[in-house]
Design a protein around this motif. Structure first.
Motif, PDB file in Angstrom:
ATOM      1  N   GLY A  30       0.859  -1.178   0.000  1.00  0.00           N
ATOM      2  CA  GLY A  30       0.000   0.000   0.000  1.00  0.00           C
ATOM      3  C   GLY A  30       0.893   1.225   0.000  1.00  0.00           C
ATOM      4  N   THR A  31       0.762   2.066  -1.014  1.00  0.00           N
ATOM      5  CA  THR A  31       1.712   3.161  -1.193  1.00  0.00           C
ATOM      6  C   THR A  31       1.014   4.440  -1.635  1.00  0.00           C
ATOM      7  N   GLU A  32       1.727   5.556  -1.414  1.00  0.00           N
ATOM      8  CA  GLU A  32       1.282   6.837  -1.960  1.00  0.00           C
ATOM      9  C   GLU A  32       2.203   7.226  -3.121  1.00  0.00           C
ATOM     10  N   MET A  33       3.511   7.144  -2.878  1.00  0.00           N
ATOM     11  CA  MET A  33       4.499   7.645  -3.850  1.00  0.00           C
ATOM     12  C   MET A  33       5.388   6.552  -4.437  1.00  0.00           C
ATOM     13  N   GLY A  34       5.157   5.298  -4.054  1.00  0.00           N
ATOM     14  CA  GLY A  34       5.898   4.201  -4.683  1.00  0.00           C
ATOM     15  C   GLY A  34       7.008   3.582  -3.857  1.00  0.00           C
ATOM     16  N   THR A  35       7.332   4.169  -2.697  1.00  0.00           N
ATOM     17  CA  THR A  35       8.426   3.601  -1.896  1.00  0.00           C
ATOM     18  C   THR A  35       8.075   2.199  -1.397  1.00  0.00           C
TER      19      THR A  35
ATOM     20  N   CYS B 229       3.400  -1.432   3.884  1.00  0.00           N
ATOM     21  CA  CYS B 229       2.466  -0.301   3.845  1.00  0.00           C
ATOM     22  C   CYS B 229       3.094   0.956   4.441  1.00  0.00           C
ATOM     23  N   SER B 230       2.953   2.076   3.737  1.00  0.00           N
ATOM     24  CA  SER B 230       3.457   3.354   4.242  1.00  0.00           C
ATOM     25  C   SER B 230       2.373   4.061   5.061  1.00  0.00           C
ATOM     26  N   THR B 231       2.661   5.283   5.464  1.00  0.00           N
ATOM     27  CA  THR B 231       1.784   6.070   6.334  1.00  0.00           C
ATOM     28  C   THR B 231       1.636   7.460   5.725  1.00  0.00           C
ATOM     29  N   TYR B 232       0.435   7.986   5.718  1.00  0.00           N
ATOM     30  CA  TYR B 232       0.225   9.334   5.185  1.00  0.00           C
ATOM     31  C   TYR B 232      -0.690  10.150   6.068  1.00  0.00           C
ATOM     32  N   GLY B 233      -0.904  11.388   5.628  1.00  0.00           N
ATOM     33  CA  GLY B 233      -1.793  12.288   6.358  1.00  0.00           C
ATOM     34  C   GLY B 233      -1.301  12.432   7.793  1.00  0.00           C
TER      35      GLY B 233
ATOM     36  N   GLY C 156       7.420   4.734   7.341  1.00  0.00           N
ATOM     37  CA  GLY C 156       6.988   5.992   7.928  1.00  0.00           C
ATOM     38  C   GLY C 156       8.188   6.887   8.130  1.00  0.00           C
ATOM     39  N   ASP C 157       7.979   7.884   8.965  1.00  0.00           N
ATOM     40  CA  ASP C 157       9.033   8.874   9.194  1.00  0.00           C
ATOM     41  C   ASP C 157       8.861   9.394  10.622  1.00  0.00           C
ATOM     42  N   THR C 158       9.924   9.284  11.420  1.00  0.00           N
ATOM     43  CA  THR C 158       9.824   9.680  12.833  1.00  0.00           C
ATOM     44  C   THR C 158       9.570  11.170  12.991  1.00  0.00           C
TER      45      THR C 158
ATOM     46  N   ASP D  93       4.116  10.795  17.028  1.00  0.00           N
ATOM     47  CA  ASP D  93       3.288   9.684  17.516  1.00  0.00           C
ATOM     48  C   ASP D  93       2.658   8.853  16.412  1.00  0.00           C
ATOM     49  N   THR D  94       2.539   9.414  15.237  1.00  0.00           N
ATOM     50  CA  THR D  94       1.878   8.661  14.160  1.00  0.00           C
ATOM     51  C   THR D  94       2.875   7.806  13.381  1.00  0.00           C
ATOM     52  N   PHE D  95       4.129   7.745  13.876  1.00  0.00           N
ATOM     53  CA  PHE D  95       5.168   7.006  13.154  1.00  0.00           C
ATOM     54  C   PHE D  95       4.711   5.589  12.803  1.00  0.00           C
ATOM     55  N   ASN D  96       4.729   5.313  11.494  1.00  0.00           N
ATOM     56  CA  ASN D  96       4.484   3.954  10.994  1.00  0.00           C
ATOM     57  C   ASN D  96       3.085   3.398  11.291  1.00  0.00           C
ATOM     58  N   ARG D  97       2.126   4.262  11.479  1.00  0.00           N
ATOM     59  CA  ARG D  97       0.771   3.783  11.786  1.00  0.00           C
ATOM     60  C   ARG D  97       0.158   2.980  10.632  1.00  0.00           C
TER      61      ARG D  97
ATOM     62  N   ASP E 279      12.232   4.024   8.787  1.00  0.00           N
ATOM     63  CA  ASP E 279      12.155   5.445   9.146  1.00  0.00           C
ATOM     64  C   ASP E 279      12.836   6.249   8.046  1.00  0.00           C
ATOM     65  N   ALA E 280      12.038   7.027   7.308  1.00  0.00           N
ATOM     66  CA  ALA E 280      12.577   7.801   6.182  1.00  0.00           C
ATOM     67  C   ALA E 280      13.527   8.902   6.635  1.00  0.00           C
ATOM     68  N   SER E 281      13.567   9.202   7.941  1.00  0.00           N
ATOM     69  CA  SER E 281      14.505  10.219   8.449  1.00  0.00           C
ATOM     70  C   SER E 281      15.907   9.681   8.660  1.00  0.00           C
TER      71      SER E 281
HETATM   72  C1  LIG Z   1       2.287  14.332   3.341  1.00  0.00           C
HETATM   73  C2  LIG Z   1       2.977  13.216   4.067  1.00  0.00           C
HETATM   74  C3  LIG Z   1       2.443  12.755   5.264  1.00  0.00           C
HETATM   75  C4  LIG Z   1       3.071  11.719   5.979  1.00  0.00           C
HETATM   76  N1  LIG Z   1       2.550  11.320   7.186  1.00  0.00           N
HETATM   77  C5  LIG Z   1       3.225  10.385   7.922  1.00  0.00           C
HETATM   78  C6  LIG Z   1       2.753  10.011   9.212  1.00  0.00           C
HETATM   79  O1  LIG Z   1       1.713  10.485   9.710  1.00  0.00           O
HETATM   80  N2  LIG Z   1       3.465   9.070   9.907  1.00  0.00           N
HETATM   81  C7  LIG Z   1       4.614   8.506   9.405  1.00  0.00           C
HETATM   82  O2  LIG Z   1       5.211   7.662  10.086  1.00  0.00           O
HETATM   83  N3  LIG Z   1       5.065   8.833   8.171  1.00  0.00           N
HETATM   84  C8  LIG Z   1       4.408   9.755   7.418  1.00  0.00           C
HETATM   85  N4  LIG Z   1       4.888  10.109   6.181  1.00  0.00           N
HETATM   86  C9  LIG Z   1       6.163   9.483   5.682  1.00  0.00           C
HETATM   87  C10 LIG Z   1       5.930   8.368   4.641  1.00  0.00           C
HETATM   88  O3  LIG Z   1       5.184   7.286   5.188  1.00  0.00           O
HETATM   89  C11 LIG Z   1       7.302   7.853   4.186  1.00  0.00           C
HETATM   90  O4  LIG Z   1       7.983   8.891   3.507  1.00  0.00           O
HETATM   91  C12 LIG Z   1       7.210   6.614   3.297  1.00  0.00           C
HETATM   92  O5  LIG Z   1       8.517   6.117   3.027  1.00  0.00           O
HETATM   93  C13 LIG Z   1       6.477   6.897   1.983  1.00  0.00           C
HETATM   94  O6  LIG Z   1       6.210   5.666   1.340  1.00  0.00           O
HETATM   95  P1  LIG Z   1       5.354   5.606  -0.036  1.00  0.00           P
HETATM   96  O7  LIG Z   1       6.153   6.331  -1.083  1.00  0.00           O
HETATM   97  O8  LIG Z   1       5.245   4.136  -0.341  1.00  0.00           O
HETATM   98  O9  LIG Z   1       4.015   6.173   0.195  1.00  0.00           O
HETATM   99  C14 LIG Z   1       4.271  11.121   5.467  1.00  0.00           C
HETATM  100  C15 LIG Z   1       4.786  11.594   4.239  1.00  0.00           C
HETATM  101  C16 LIG Z   1       4.171  12.636   3.549  1.00  0.00           C
HETATM  102  C17 LIG Z   1       4.790  13.135   2.263  1.00  0.00           C
END
Ligand SMILES: Cc1cc2nc3c(=O)[nH]c(=O)nc-3n(C[C@H](O)[C@H](O)[C@H](O)COP(=O)(O)O)c2cc1C
Length: 151
Positions: free
Chosen positions: A8-13, A54-58, A91-93, A97-101, A125-127
């Motif tokens: 499950g992805t947003e940007m392909g990672t 699965c990644s994390t967004y919003g 996710g990204d630290t 608190d939402t890290f990797n949800r 952790d993308a950071s």
């Molecule tokens: C707009 C935006 C919101 C994000 N929100 C979160 C978040 O709430 N928690 C988290 O752990 N990572 C968050 N991330 C980080 C992404 O999950 C991370 O960069 C991931 O590697 C992206 O994977 P994807 O390209 O498969 O979607 C967010 C990234 C973006 C750009």
């Protein structure tokens, strides 16, 4: 053993992480990789081993690509007792608190349907400097799928 990798992805990672996991496991297993967006939950088979990537967004939410799968689990409430799965989350630290949800949300939904999570729950952790493809490949190499399935 059939291994079904669902990303499950947003940007392909998460897709590239899924491809690394597939490359690592395909020597020993019959592996397929699917975008959650295109995967019909009726095709979940308790005899297969599943890997959720699965990644994390919003604000700690699922990426758009995971939403149809999650919605279908909620709507159809399939009986998944006996289904085994492992999770590689992204996710990204910096998000605190939402890290990797995202990966955790999918795991919770599968567990609520009777499935069992096995193995280490990986959280990229993308950071950090850790490259996701490298971490995914290393993580997959630690999965002893026959042992995880029979435990
Ligand atoms: C707009 C935006 C919101 C994000 N929100 C979160 C978040 O709430 N928690 C988290 O752990 N990572 C968050 N991330 C980080 C992404 O999950 C991370 O960069 C991931 O590697 C992206 O994977 P994807 O390209 O498969 O979607 C967010 C990234 C973006 C750009």
């Amino acid at each position: 053993m059939r291994v079904v990798i669902l990303f499950g992805t947003e940007m392909g990672t998460a897709e590239s992480a899924a491809d690394s996991i597939a490359a690592e496991l395909s020597g020993a297993h019959d592996v397929s990789v699917h975008d959650m967006t295109d995967f019909d939950i009726e095709d979940l088979d308790v005899r297969d081993f599943h890997v959720i990537v699965c990644s994390t967004y919003g604000d700690g939410d699922l990426p758009t690509g995971a939403e149809p799968f999650a919605d279908a689990l909620d709507r159809h409430a399939p009986e998944l007792t006996g289904l085994r799965f492992a999770v590689f989350g992204l996710g990204d630290t910096v998000y605190g608190d939402t890290f990797n949800r995202g990966g955790e949300i999918i795991a919770e939904k599968l567990i609520a349907r009777g499935a069992t999570q096995v193995g280490e729950h990986a959280r990229h952790d993308a950071s950090t400097e850790v490259r996701v493809k490298h971490m995914a490949q290393q993580w997959a190499a630690t999965l002893d799928i026959p042992a995880l399935v029979s435990a």
